[in-house]
Design a protein around this motif. Structure first.
Motif: not given
Length: 400
Positions: A382-387, A20-22, A117-121
């Protein structure tokens, strides 16, 4: 065991992250993780993303894919190490159509920008030496679709991306950590921020009439019209528009004729293959209303009211890139948005949308080349929901 082997052989696995982003969600990929045929622009890449999301779907539900059957959840992102000096990553956005076999690469997603940004990190695409143990790291992003820089200020706690927090964003149920997003020089890359050369235009739309419009290319190409000119108040929610097929056809006509006048297309029929841009938004001066969650938005809480359509439907909140366009237009005296917001010089605007309110800052300057905006700033989360992996049938890519 035999059934699992058949499944593995008949499908390919692609590393992916669902984020999720925004107020949007999308499937994120590292470029190098894509199947080799899809690492380049073209039919193989489009076919892969369509199948991942579950499009085209004549039922408009995207049951057989990761999409959520709305423009806010039918999105894909590809990130790679940047080829640009002084940038960390390149970010490419693909808006996937729901009911047709089409991926629109013509614009950016401002909401998902916050998640890049978070995904890149998380993906190891940012130099570890730039990441503090505690503090803020500014991820320097090159937005490939529009060839612009975005600075994403990501909070870090104990060496990890801080995702949880107390920041509340209307349109998102749960609080999270605040991420400031700076859209640098969001005006048009070439030509004027106001592509017709006017702050207000008369737009003739057959079957609708001649409408006063402000057409701007900042953040994303957007056509602003006064709500009262199309018999609305500016306090409408999704069902008021999306359940009215005649209204949706009207907005699509406005969008198509506006795209032609803005020079985004050469002939009217091309609007069909450019669904993502331009956006159409209708505006009004402040009024009190109840948001989609039942929360009261008082007229004193906002400077202006805005409703915007995305991919042919009224958005449940506001597209991030359209928020940039709103701020840019509001900060230029005598545009329709500026007038609805009370007129005069501004460097920020708080607008009401169907889910609540949002404040966006912008600084507009008049130069010998016309009006320009140096930077637009907003806060998202933003938040990672699943990977893990997404799977698609082996024949999705014909040349693997």
């Amino acid at each position: 065991m035999r059934e699992e082997n058949v499944t593995v052989q008949s499908q390919i696995k692609v590393p992916a992250t669902y984020m999720r982003g925004g107020t949007s969600k999308g499937v994120f990929f590292s470029l190098e993780d894509l199947p080799e045929p899809a690492q380049q622009p073209g039919k193989d890449r489009d076919n892969l993303l369509l199948r991942v999301i579950g499009s085209p779907d004549p039922y408009a539900k995207q049951i057989d894919g990761m999409g959520g059957a709305t423009s806010s959840t039918s999105k894909t992102v590809i990130v790679s190490r940047s080829t640009q000096p002084d940038h960390d990553v390149d970010y490419l956005f693909g808006q996937v159509a729901i009911d047709r076999p089409f991926v629109d690469w013509s614009g950016n997603c401002g909401n998902l920008s916050a998640a890049v940004g978070p995904f890149a990190i998380h993906s190891g695409l940012v130099d570890p030496d730039r990441i503090p143990n505690n503090g803020i790291v500014t991820v320097r992003v090159w937005q490939v679709n529009i060839e612009k820089t975005i600075l994403i200020h990501v909070p870090i706690s104990n060496g990890y991306v801080q995702e949880t927090g107390t920041f509340e964003l209307d349109g998102v149920t749960f609080p999270a950590a605040e991420i400031q997003v700076d859209f640098m020089d969001p005006s048009a890359g070439s030509g004027s921020m106001f592509p017709t050369g006017n702050l207000v235009d008369d737009l003739e739309v057959p079957g609708v009439g001649t409408l006063k419009t402000t057409m701007i290319n900042a953040g994303i190409p957007t056509i602003f019209i006064n709500a009262e000119d199309i018999n609305y108040r500016g306090v409408e929610l999704q069902d008021d528009i999306n359940n009215d097929e005649q209204a949706l056809r009207m907005f699509e006509s406005i969008r198509a004729y506006g795209a032609l006048k803005m020079g985004l297309i050469d002939k009217l029929s091309e609007a069909e293959t450019r669904q993502h841009t331009p956006k159409v938004a209708f505006i009004s001066s402040p009024q009190s209303y109840y948001s989609s969650s039942g929360k009261e938005v008082k007229s004193s809480d906002v400077d202006v009211l805005v409703r915007a359509l995305s991919m042919g439907k009224l958005h449940h909140a506001m597209m991030g890139t359209a928020a940039v366009a709103i701020a840019a237009a509001a900060c230029v005296p005598t545009t329709l948005v500026n007038i609805a917001a009370g007129g005069g010089e501004k460097n920020a605007v708080t607008f009401g949308h169907p889910s609540g309110t949002l404040k966006v800052g912008a600084k507009a300057n008049q130069t010998k080349y016309g009006w320009v905006v140096e930077k637009a700033v907003m806060s998202r989360s933003a938040r990672v929901l699943m990977e893990g992996w997404v799977r698609v049938p082996l024949d999705t890519i014909k040349h693997n």
